[in-house]
Structures are given as C-alpha cells and as structure tokens.
Write a protein that holds these residues in place. Structure first.
Motif, PDB file in Angstrom:
ATOM      1  N   ILE A 140       0.768  -1.126  -0.035  1.00  0.00           N
ATOM      2  CA  ILE A 140      -0.042  -0.102  -0.110  1.00  0.00           C
ATOM      3  C   ILE A 140       0.733   1.236  -0.079  1.00  0.00           C
ATOM      4  N   LEU A 141       1.933   1.046   0.913  1.00  0.00           N
ATOM      5  CA  LEU A 141       2.926   2.359   0.718  1.00  0.00           C
ATOM      6  C   LEU A 141       3.564   2.569  -0.757  1.00  0.00           C
ATOM      7  N   LEU A 142       3.831   1.240  -1.023  1.00  0.00           N
ATOM      8  CA  LEU A 142       4.578   1.281  -2.746  1.00  0.00           C
ATOM      9  C   LEU A 142       3.470   2.085  -3.469  1.00  0.00           C
ATOM     10  N   LEU A 143       2.352   1.507  -3.674  1.00  0.00           N
ATOM     11  CA  LEU A 143       1.220   2.068  -4.386  1.00  0.00           C
ATOM     12  C   LEU A 143       0.998   3.513  -4.121  1.00  0.00           C
ATOM     13  N   LEU A 144       1.098   4.166  -2.892  1.00  0.00           N
ATOM     14  CA  LEU A 144       0.852   5.609  -2.747  1.00  0.00           C
ATOM     15  C   LEU A 144       1.953   6.259  -3.439  1.00  0.00           C
ATOM     16  N   ALA A 145       3.174   5.667  -3.299  1.00  0.00           N
ATOM     17  CA  ALA A 145       4.550   6.207  -3.995  1.00  0.00           C
ATOM     18  C   ALA A 145       4.238   6.226  -5.653  1.00  0.00           C
ATOM     19  N   THR A 146       3.720   5.100  -6.035  1.00  0.00           N
ATOM     20  CA  THR A 146       3.411   4.958  -7.581  1.00  0.00           C
ATOM     21  C   THR A 146       2.304   5.935  -7.808  1.00  0.00           C
ATOM     22  N   LEU A 147       1.303   5.859  -7.215  1.00  0.00           N
ATOM     23  CA  LEU A 147       0.092   6.750  -7.793  1.00  0.00           C
ATOM     24  C   LEU A 147       0.750   8.267  -7.906  1.00  0.00           C
ATOM     25  N   THR A 148       1.388   8.642  -6.729  1.00  0.00           N
ATOM     26  CA  THR A 148       1.974   9.873  -6.677  1.00  0.00           C
ATOM     27  C   THR A 148       2.963  10.308  -7.869  1.00  0.00           C
ATOM     28  N   SER A 149       3.844   9.348  -8.190  1.00  0.00           N
ATOM     29  CA  SER A 149       4.823   9.720  -9.097  1.00  0.00           C
ATOM     30  C   SER A 149       4.231   9.570 -10.595  1.00  0.00           C
ATOM     31  N   VAL A 168      -0.368  17.965  -7.347  1.00  0.00           N
ATOM     32  CA  VAL A 168      -0.123  16.416  -6.402  1.00  0.00           C
ATOM     33  C   VAL A 168       0.231  16.412  -5.080  1.00  0.00           C
ATOM     34  N   SER A 169       0.710  17.405  -4.798  1.00  0.00           N
ATOM     35  CA  SER A 169       0.846  17.452  -3.117  1.00  0.00           C
ATOM     36  C   SER A 169      -0.547  17.509  -2.608  1.00  0.00           C
ATOM     37  N   GLY A 170      -1.651  18.246  -3.117  1.00  0.00           N
ATOM     38  CA  GLY A 170      -2.816  18.288  -2.870  1.00  0.00           C
ATOM     39  C   GLY A 170      -3.607  16.758  -2.553  1.00  0.00           C
ATOM     40  N   VAL A 171      -3.349  15.957  -3.767  1.00  0.00           N
ATOM     41  CA  VAL A 171      -3.903  14.542  -4.000  1.00  0.00           C
ATOM     42  C   VAL A 171      -3.134  13.728  -3.202  1.00  0.00           C
ATOM     43  N   LEU A 172      -1.858  13.963  -3.019  1.00  0.00           N
ATOM     44  CA  LEU A 172      -0.875  12.986  -1.858  1.00  0.00           C
ATOM     45  C   LEU A 172      -1.686  13.396  -0.547  1.00  0.00           C
ATOM     46  N   ALA A 173      -2.127  14.566  -0.291  1.00  0.00           N
ATOM     47  CA  ALA A 173      -2.557  14.849   1.296  1.00  0.00           C
ATOM     48  C   ALA A 173      -3.964  14.124   1.358  1.00  0.00           C
ATOM     49  N   TRP A 174      -4.629  14.051   0.007  1.00  0.00           N
ATOM     50  CA  TRP A 174      -6.051  13.397   0.256  1.00  0.00           C
ATOM     51  C   TRP A 174      -5.687  12.026   0.500  1.00  0.00           C
ATOM     52  N   TYR A 175      -4.828  11.181  -0.382  1.00  0.00           N
ATOM     53  CA  TYR A 175      -4.426   9.929   0.015  1.00  0.00           C
ATOM     54  C   TYR A 175      -4.468   9.592   1.245  1.00  0.00           C
ATOM     55  N   LEU A 176      -3.361  10.494   1.787  1.00  0.00           N
ATOM     56  CA  LEU A 176      -3.015  10.216   3.094  1.00  0.00           C
ATOM     57  C   LEU A 176      -4.084  10.334   4.245  1.00  0.00           C
ATOM     58  N   VAL A 177      -4.947  11.440   4.155  1.00  0.00           N
ATOM     59  CA  VAL A 177      -6.020  11.574   4.768  1.00  0.00           C
ATOM     60  C   VAL A 177      -6.944  10.364   4.894  1.00  0.00           C
ATOM     61  N   CYS A 178      -7.297   9.717   3.542  1.00  0.00           N
ATOM     62  CA  CYS A 178      -8.096   8.752   3.437  1.00  0.00           C
ATOM     63  C   CYS A 178      -7.480   7.321   3.800  1.00  0.00           C
ATOM     64  N   TRP A 179      -6.280   6.999   3.419  1.00  0.00           N
ATOM     65  CA  TRP A 179      -5.780   5.851   3.690  1.00  0.00           C
ATOM     66  C   TRP A 179      -5.131   5.633   5.204  1.00  0.00           C
TER      67      TRP A 179
END
Length: 194
Positions: A140-149, A168-179
C-alpha cells in the motif's frame, strides 16, 4: 472445537462453524483448549482468529492488487509509444522511477498469496497472517508512491504548469487522509482499548 459468539455463519470459516450455544468471552469453559491457544474478545481461538484475519486480508489485497496491476500494465505500454521518445530526460527518469515503484508494489501485494502457498499446511497460519499483513501494508505504501509519481508525470507532461507540484501534493494529502489519517483517527476515538 469451541463455539463462537452470536455472529452469522458468513462471518466465520466453514470449518469453524458449530451448532450449540455460544460461550461468553473469558468463560472458563473456553479456556485451555488443549494447546489451541487462548480466546480473545470475540471468543475465537488463535487459529480461528488467524482464519478470519486471513480472509479479511485476502479481500483487502484483491482491491489493491487489481488497481496496481492495471496501473502497472498501462505504465509498461508507455515506453512503446512515439511520444515517449520525445520526453525530456527528467520525465523519462520520473517514468522509470514510477515503473519500478509499480513493480515493487505489485510484488508486495502478490507476495501474501505466494507466502500462503509456501507455508500452507505447516501450522504457522497466525505467523503467516502477520507477515502477509506486513507485505500488504508495504504494498500500500508503494502503491501510494506509484500513484503520486504517475500523477506527477502525467500532469507535468500534459500541462507544464508550475502548479503541478502543488496539485500533486494536494492529491497526496488526500490519499494520506483517506488511507491513514482517517482510519487512525477512528481507531483512536472508537477503540475499546484492545
């Protein structure tokens, strides 16, 4: 074998289903089951809990695995398009990093299946569940990095806008909040301490 609390048959593996009254958690009649381990708050033995957790983990993996495999499949085809050769070296580097991250995520999310096959029948399911869970979280952590990249690469190539890193930072923040943040908040505020 021990009886379960009042859950439906769908909540437990077929081998662990029983007829008869359910015992209360902590009931002395359920303790000391001939080396099968103690009971937890759900009235499960260690093996029953491992079976349930394994089934839950498989459902979680199915969701993440499908997404990362589709993403990786699309990423692998990009290199064969004419546009790829026109990319700047920076974009090609971002692409290569994204593909490697996607491959690592795929490996980590498929790992629990291979893990289970190799240790199956060796009476180590509780330990296998722990290690498979760790592999899944790593995936899941690697998937987060893949999606962000991947998002960074796509927006960078599509727009060349200086606001791309902020988007991208905004989307990453959204992922971090949701996940992570929301589940941790729920666990902190609604957990009964177990």
């Amino acid at each position: 074998m021990n009886e379960r609390d009042g859950r439906t048959p769908e909540d437990e593996p077929k081998a662990a289903r029983h007829d008869g009254p359910a015992r209360e958690p902590g009931n002395a009649a359920g303790a000391g089951t001939g080396g099968r381990g103690g009971r937890d708050g759900r009235g499960e033995t260690e093996e029953e809990r491992a079976d349930r957790r394994w089934q839950e983990l498989l459902q979680e993996i199915r969701v993440a695995q499908t997404g990362v495999q589709i993403l990786l499949g699309f990423l692998l085809t990009v290199v064969f398009t004419p546009l790829f050769h026109d990319l700047e070296q920076t974009d090609k580097t971002i692409y290569l990093v994204t593909v490697v991250l996607g491959s690592l995520a795929t490996g980590a999310l498929i790992g629990p299946v291979s893990f289970h096959r190799i240790v199956s029948g060796h009476r180590v399911k509780p330990q296998a569940v722990v290690w498979a869970s760790r592999l899944t979280f790593t995936g899941i952590l690697l998937l987060l990095a893949t999606l962000t990249s991947a998002l960074f690469l796509i927006l960078r190539v599509a727009t060349h806008d200086p606001y791309v890193p902020w988007l991208v930072s905004g989307v990453l923040a959204w992922y971090l909040v949701c996940w992570f943040a929301l589940p941790l908040w729920v666990r902190t505020h609604y957990s009964n301490g177990s």
